[in-house]
Design an enzyme around this catalytic site. Structure first.
Site, short mmCIF file in Angstrom:
data_model
loop_
_atom_site.label_atom_id
_atom_site.label_comp_id
_atom_site.label_asym_id
_atom_site.label_seq_id
_atom_site.Cartn_x
_atom_site.Cartn_y
_atom_site.Cartn_z
N GLU A 165 37.54 43.53 20.22
CA GLU A 165 37.58 44.16 21.55
C GLU A 165 38.60 43.51 22.50
O GLU A 165 38.53 43.70 23.70
CB GLU A 165 36.18 44.15 22.19
CG GLU A 165 35.47 45.49 22.06
CD GLU A 165 34.74 45.65 20.72
OE1 GLU A 165 34.84 44.75 19.86
OE2 GLU A 165 34.12 46.70 20.52
N TYR A 167 39.00 40.28 23.08
CA TYR A 167 38.56 39.03 23.70
C TYR A 167 39.35 37.84 23.11
O TYR A 167 40.23 38.01 22.26
CB TYR A 167 37.05 38.84 23.52
CG TYR A 167 36.24 39.77 24.41
CD1 TYR A 167 36.31 39.67 25.79
CD2 TYR A 167 35.41 40.75 23.87
CE1 TYR A 167 35.57 40.50 26.62
CE2 TYR A 167 34.67 41.60 24.69
CZ TYR A 167 34.75 41.47 26.07
OH TYR A 167 34.03 42.30 26.89
N ARG A 215 32.61 39.18 14.45
CA ARG A 215 32.96 40.55 14.84
C ARG A 215 34.47 40.69 14.78
O ARG A 215 35.20 40.04 15.55
CB ARG A 215 32.42 40.83 16.25
CG ARG A 215 32.66 42.23 16.71
CD ARG A 215 31.35 42.96 16.91
NE ARG A 215 31.62 44.28 17.46
CZ ARG A 215 31.17 44.71 18.62
NH1 ARG A 215 30.40 43.94 19.36
NH2 ARG A 215 31.46 45.91 19.04
N HIS A 253 39.51 46.47 25.02
CA HIS A 253 39.02 47.09 26.26
C HIS A 253 40.15 47.75 27.05
O HIS A 253 39.92 48.65 27.84
CB HIS A 253 38.31 46.06 27.14
CG HIS A 253 36.93 45.74 26.61
ND1 HIS A 253 36.08 46.69 26.11
CD2 HIS A 253 36.28 44.57 26.50
CE1 HIS A 253 34.97 46.12 25.72
NE2 HIS A 253 35.05 44.82 25.94
N GLN A 340 26.38 56.29 31.76
CA GLN A 340 26.10 56.36 33.19
C GLN A 340 25.17 55.27 33.71
O GLN A 340 25.37 54.78 34.81
CB GLN A 340 25.50 57.74 33.53
CG GLN A 340 26.57 58.78 33.81
CD GLN A 340 25.96 60.14 34.08
OE1 GLN A 340 26.06 61.02 33.26
NE2 GLN A 340 25.35 60.30 35.23
P1 NAP Z 1 30.26 66.93 43.28
O1 NAP Z 1 30.62 65.92 42.26
O2 NAP Z 1 29.59 66.51 44.52
O3 NAP Z 1 31.61 67.68 43.65
C1 NAP Z 1 31.65 68.75 44.51
C2 NAP Z 1 33.11 69.15 44.75
O4 NAP Z 1 33.11 70.24 45.62
C3 NAP Z 1 33.92 68.07 45.36
O5 NAP Z 1 35.19 68.05 44.71
C4 NAP Z 1 34.06 68.49 46.82
O6 NAP Z 1 35.32 68.02 47.18
C5 NAP Z 1 33.92 69.98 46.75
N1 NAP Z 1 33.24 70.59 47.89
C6 NAP Z 1 32.11 70.18 48.51
N2 NAP Z 1 31.77 71.01 49.50
C7 NAP Z 1 32.71 71.98 49.52
C8 NAP Z 1 32.91 73.13 50.33
N3 NAP Z 1 32.08 73.44 51.31
N4 NAP Z 1 33.99 73.88 50.08
C9 NAP Z 1 34.84 73.58 49.09
N5 NAP Z 1 34.70 72.50 48.31
C10 NAP Z 1 33.65 71.71 48.52
O7 NAP Z 1 29.36 68.04 42.66
P2 NAP Z 1 29.44 68.76 41.26
O8 NAP Z 1 30.80 68.76 40.71
O9 NAP Z 1 28.76 70.05 41.47
O10 NAP Z 1 28.55 67.86 40.35
C11 NAP Z 1 27.15 67.72 40.65
C12 NAP Z 1 26.63 66.40 40.16
O11 NAP Z 1 26.66 66.32 38.76
C13 NAP Z 1 27.49 65.24 40.66
O12 NAP Z 1 26.66 64.18 41.02
C14 NAP Z 1 28.28 64.87 39.50
O13 NAP Z 1 28.62 63.49 39.51
C15 NAP Z 1 27.34 65.20 38.36
N6 NAP Z 1 28.15 65.44 37.18
C16 NAP Z 1 28.66 64.39 36.55
C17 NAP Z 1 29.48 64.57 35.49
C18 NAP Z 1 30.05 63.41 34.78
O14 NAP Z 1 30.98 63.55 34.05
N7 NAP Z 1 29.54 62.21 34.93
C19 NAP Z 1 29.79 65.85 35.08
C20 NAP Z 1 29.26 66.92 35.74
C21 NAP Z 1 28.44 66.70 36.82
P3 NAP Z 1 35.97 68.19 48.63
O15 NAP Z 1 34.83 68.06 49.58
O16 NAP Z 1 36.98 67.10 48.70
O17 NAP Z 1 36.61 69.51 48.59
FE1 SF4 Z 2 23.75 54.44 28.11
FE2 SF4 Z 2 21.44 55.76 27.99
FE3 SF4 Z 2 23.72 57.09 28.43
FE4 SF4 Z 2 23.14 56.02 26.04
S1 SF4 Z 2 22.06 57.69 27.07
S2 SF4 Z 2 25.07 55.89 27.10
S3 SF4 Z 2 22.12 54.15 26.63
S4 SF4 Z 2 22.79 55.57 29.78
#
Ligand code: NAP
Ligand code: SF4
Length: 672
Positions: A165, A167, A215, A253, A340
């Site tokens: 990795e 290290y 490793r 990494h 996450q």
């Molecule tokens: P989000 O992450 O909060 O993004 C919402 C987007 O909409 C932002 O880009 C925001 O940017 C825009 N927005 C907000 N209000 C708006 C408005 N009134 N008009 C136009 N644009 C607006 O929400 P999401 O994409 O719906 O995701 C929901 C949740 O699921 C989030 O917590 C996200 O992290 C999670 N999620 C995570 C992943 C991942 O890969 N980890 C994947 C999918 C979803 P601006 O305000 O700058 O325009």
């Molecule tokens: Fe980490 Fe749990 Fe997501 Fe697996 S499911 S990557 S252990 S948070």
């Protein structure tokens, strides 16, 4: 006969016979740094009870300069040894075995005192390392050997010497970092002198009846990395120096190729372990993206490895092996490789846990015990929050009825699993379905729960989730659709697409719309081509030119915030999403105002003065503008005098994700 005969067969290491072929790989949970050794001991003991053959601890620093960060745990004092003794005693009492990983971070150590082969700064660290002189190298070896001897004193069954990795030990192996001209640099015999010397002296210090795992990095995935011939040469020398087993590491990494994220195909790198295995006579261990018993069994049955290492799957389910052995594999809580709650937490200085299993690393704090007074509980909404609450409450002996107006469980998860590279979410919804059935929850799908219907329950939990936010952009023509209709297949987007909102869902939709054909995550050869993974036998480090498939559509991703889109995505996975979309030619624009949507496309301006009017030519505009809580039923209940518990997106929609939803549902139900 078991479905996993290879996985459950013993492995004879000479002085000890491991009961099966499953190793829990090293994970930095942050528990050791809390100083709560009861909690550390319980974390490992729970996994020992779950039947894993051997566990490897999170990396322990051999000295201050080698710690991953200032204050990283190690066996420095008699008190440290006594604390670790509590862990090993508890593990042995539970019938398990545990090895301590010795992790010298070298130039990855986050501090100004870091050391390495040469003063070559890593792109992922702000600190340039100091080049070690001869005495400095001797000190590092001696400290690693001392750590191994102390691990034995603390009752560990072995050590894992971290040599992959990117290290410290790995840094000496490659010209990329090792620019030395003395006996520790230059020819490969010199560059590999350090890891071989470390293993030789560790073995001498711990004696023959102690497990020593090394490793080894099979594919560095950095420029100027090791060649395959060098990997084999090192493996043989490490064996001759006294290692009991070789665990395999994939990628440094700082590599720009994902190696453990959910979009990496399952068992994507075991072909390299298979190639190493015939070159040595000690057992080799395969790792990376092995997350289910059938994957482990296939790797072993094909003769690719003698043992499999899984790390995150043991956060998701400590009873992984016991459930597989008992014919209950469908009940194994799946690791969806999202990072996450584990790695993203680690890199934010928080204790690791698991999105699927919030009890992980919180065993002493989050207790799920039989309810003193069983109650009838009505839960509305079978998304992650409602499902977690229903299963936990039912497991505690409550009588649970779970309502959802949809024909299937899963809520937003049913959309996530359609994204290429997020196929693991299918396993999560399957697992929820198994657990709902197994825990005796009365599931009522296609049912709109009403205030009257909920009147007879002792407790009511509202987990009605979210509705997509309407960004209220004037629509004067053209096609403007919600992400829901795109992902559930109701609407097919045209060849040119503008996406409003660059949050997690905007990024997901962009991946969905640019993907041509089936997901490369399901086709390892395609995935390797997309990301430029080559063969270390023909290119040092195994890097090849990336050859992404052309995008299925021309996509532009927009947001109002005047910052780089994707900045707020997951700490350890955001770069992967940004790189994947860049490879598909997705245009990303921040700092916009949305003016209107017409048949021509999306009309935008820039800045507070609404300057520079521009049209993003698009056949389809997809709205991914976040979420709003669906609290209508909660409000009706409150108006009728009830006091419902409101959880998940129905509680707070902003930045809701499955991690928060499951955690909230589980914790609420644990306390009812
Ligand atoms: P989000 O992450 O909060 O993004 C919402 C987007 O909409 C932002 O880009 C925001 O940017 C825009 N927005 C907000 N209000 C708006 C408005 N009134 N008009 C136009 N644009 C607006 O929400 P999401 O994409 O719906 O995701 C929901 C949740 O699921 C989030 O917590 C996200 O992290 C999670 N999620 C995570 C992943 C991942 O890969 N980890 C994947 C999918 C979803 P601006 O305000 O700058 O325009
Ligand atoms: Fe980490 Fe749990 Fe997501 Fe697996 S499911 S990557 S252990 S948070």
């Amino acid at each position: 006969m078991s479905r996993y005969p290879q996985m459950l067969s013993p492995l004879d290491l000479g002085h000890v016979v491991l009961p099966n072929r499953v190793l829990m790989g090293s994970m930095h949970t942050g528990l050791e740094e809390t100083g709560d050794w009861n909690r550390v001991a319980e974390f490992y003991a729970a996994r020992a009870r779950g039947g894993v053959a051997l566990m490897v601890t999170g990396g322990m620093a051999p000295n201050r300069e080698g710690g991953v960060f200032p204050g990283a745990a190690g066996l420095f004092t008699p008190e440290d040894i006594a604390n670790h003794r509590r862990v090993t005693d508890r593990v042995h009492g539970a019938g398990g075995r545990i090895a301590m990983q010795i992790l010298h971070a070298g130039r990855y150590a986050y501090g100004p005192d870091c050391v390495s082969a040469s003063a070559v700064k890593s792109p992922i660290s702000p600190f340039a390392p100091q080049e070690l002189d001869e005495a400095g190298i001797e000190k590092q070896i001696s400290d690693i050997v001392t750590a191994a001897a102390r691990a034995r004193e603390a009752g560990y069954d072995g050590v894992e010497v971290m040599g992959s990795e990117g290290y410290f030990l790995n840094q000496f192996l490659v010209r990329h970092v090792n620019r030395r001209t003395d006996r520790w640099g230059g020819a490969y015999e010199n560059r590999m002198r350090l890891p071989v010397e470390v293993v030789r002296r560790v073995r001498a210090a711990v004696g023959p009846d102690f497990i020593v795992i090394y490793r080894i990095s099979l594919i560095d995935l950095v420029p100027d990395g090791s060649t395959w011939d060098e990997v084999v040469q090192l493996a043989r020398a490490i064996q001759a120096a006294g290692a009991s087993m070789l665990n395999t590491g994939i990628g440094w990494h700082e590599a720009r190729v994902p190696t453990i994220a959910t979009s990496v195909p399952r068992a994507a790198f075991t072909w390299l372990t298979a190639r190493l295995r015939p070159e040595v006579s000690i057992p080799v261990i395969a790792s990376n993206r092995i997350n289910m018993p059938e994957v482990a069994e296939a790797v072993l049955a094909q003769g690719q490895a003698d043992m499999v290492s899984m790390a995150r799957p043991f956060l998701a389910d400590p009873d992984f092996v016991a459930k597989a052995a008992a014919g209950r594999a469908a009940e194994i809580a799946p690791c969806i490789a999202c990072n996450q709650a584990c790695l993203d937490h680690t890199f934010s200085g928080k204790i690791s846990t698991c999105l699927v299993t919030p009890r992980a690393a919180h065993e002493t704090e989050l207790q799920i015990e039989p309810a003193a007074v069983p109650k009838s509980i009505g839960i509305v909404g079978a998304g992650p929050a409602g499902l977690a609450a229903a299963i936990t409450a039912a497991q505690r002996g409550h009588r649970v009825t779970l309502f959802d107006r949809a024909a299937q469980i899963g809520g937003q998860l049913t959309l996530a699993r359609e994204i290429p590279g997020k196929e693991e979410f299918r396993g999560l919804t399957d697992w929820f379905a198994t657990m709902i059935g197994q825990s005796g929850v009365n599931l009522r799908l296609n049912t709109e729960a009403t205030v009257a219907e909920l009147a007879g329950f002792d407790e009511v939990i509202i987990a009605t989730g979210v509705t997509p936010r309407d960004p209220a952009i004037p629509v004067e023509g053209g096609q403007a659709v919600s992400y829901v209709d795109i992902l559930n297949g109701t609407v097919t987007a045209g060849p040119r697409v503008a996406i409003v909102g660059a949050g997690g869902i905007g990024f997901d939709v962009a991946e969905f719309l640019t993907q041509r054909g089936t997901s490369p995550t399901l086709h390892p050869a395609d995935w390797m081509r997309e990301w430029g993974v080559g063969d270390p036998a023909s290119s040092p480090g195994g890097l090849a030119p990336a050859q992404p498939e052309p995008p299925a559509r021309a996509v532009t991703l927009l947001q109002r915030k005047p910052e780089k889109p994707g900045r707020r995505l997951g700490k350890t996975t955001g770069w992967i999403h940004r790189a994947a979309l860049a490879a598909k030619g997705v245009r990303m624009i921040g700092g916009v105002n949305y003016e209107r949507i017409t048949a021509e496309g999306l009309h935008i301006t820039f800045g507070a003065a609404r300057e520079n009017p521009t049209v993003i030519v698009a056949d389809t505009v997809v709205l991914c503008a976040g979420q709003q809580s669906d609290r209508s039923l909660a409000d009706q209940l409150i108006a009728a005098g009830r006091k419902p518990h409101v959880i998940g997106g129905a509680d707070v929609a902003a930045e809701l994700d499955a991690k928060r939803a499951i955690d909230q549902g589980t914790r609420l139900a644990a306390g009812l």
